[in-house]
Motif scaffolding. Structure first.
Motif, mmCIF file in Angstrom:
data_model
loop_
_atom_site.group_PDB
_atom_site.id
_atom_site.type_symbol
_atom_site.label_atom_id
_atom_site.label_comp_id
_atom_site.label_asym_id
_atom_site.label_seq_id
_atom_site.Cartn_x
_atom_site.Cartn_y
_atom_site.Cartn_z
ATOM 1 N N LEU A 81 0.834 -1.202 0.000
ATOM 2 C CA LEU A 81 0.000 0.000 0.000
ATOM 3 C C LEU A 81 0.868 1.251 0.000
ATOM 4 C CD1 LEU A 81 -3.064 -0.400 2.375
ATOM 5 C CD2 LEU A 81 -3.053 0.302 0.008
ATOM 6 N N GLU A 82 1.945 1.215 0.756
ATOM 7 C CA GLU A 82 2.862 2.349 0.825
ATOM 8 C C GLU A 82 3.454 2.644 -0.559
ATOM 9 O OE1 GLU A 82 5.747 3.551 4.543
ATOM 10 O OE2 GLU A 82 5.822 1.532 3.757
ATOM 11 N N ARG A 83 3.829 1.602 -1.285
ATOM 12 C CA ARG A 83 4.385 1.768 -2.632
ATOM 13 C C ARG A 83 3.316 2.220 -3.628
ATOM 14 N NH1 ARG A 83 6.134 -3.431 -2.636
ATOM 15 N NH2 ARG A 83 7.582 -3.584 -0.933
ATOM 16 N N ALA A 84 2.098 1.747 -3.445
ATOM 17 C CA ALA A 84 1.021 2.088 -4.368
ATOM 18 C C ALA A 84 0.586 3.546 -4.238
ATOM 19 C CB ALA A 84 -0.180 1.174 -4.139
ATOM 20 N N ILE A 85 0.769 4.120 -3.059
ATOM 21 C CA ILE A 85 0.377 5.516 -2.812
ATOM 22 C C ILE A 85 1.627 6.276 -2.358
ATOM 23 C CG2 ILE A 85 -1.295 7.011 -1.674
ATOM 24 C CD1 ILE A 85 -2.813 4.437 -0.873
ATOM 25 N N PRO A 86 2.500 6.670 -3.272
ATOM 26 C CA PRO A 86 3.773 7.261 -2.868
ATOM 27 C C PRO A 86 3.651 8.629 -2.204
ATOM 28 C CG PRO A 86 3.546 7.298 -5.251
ATOM 29 C CD PRO A 86 2.377 6.543 -4.706
#
Length: 110
Positions: free
Chosen positions: A58-63
């Protein structure tokens, strides 16, 4: 004289009244309160499809979101019953997130 039938002690539950503009507006207001904020809808968008995602995914998907804000928003969504969170405390903390019953009902149908 004896009765041949049982006495009705409780009246049957009444049917809900039809929706009025006022009741519909209150339901919409409640939904907006659950989803208010900049990030909740973005997080739910990434969870659509019933996928279980790791926190780091999720962290990577929403930078653009900070780690602190992502954690806060996930906790609020969990408190409201929209997502489920599972946190493993083995070594480095690792968590998984997936839509809850309420969250899956909000997903678009194909």
């Amino acid at each position: 004289m004896a009765r041949t039938y049982q006495k009705v002690r409780y009246s049957p539950p009444s049917k809900e009244s039809e929706h009025t503009p006022a009741t519909a507006a209150s339901g919409v207001e409640q939904a907006f309160k659950f989803l208010e904020g900049r990030w909740k809808l973005v997080i739910l968008f990434h969870l659509f499809g019933g996928k279980m995602l790791r926190f780091s995914d999720l962290e990577r998907a929403i930078p653009a979101i900070s780690q602190k804000m992502l954690i806060q928003q996930l906790r609020l969504l969990e408190r409201d019953g929209i997502v489920c969170r599972l946190v493993h405390h083995r070594g480095a903390p690792e968590g998984r997130v997936w839509p809850d019953r309420v969250g899956t009902r909000a997903m678009p149908r194909s």
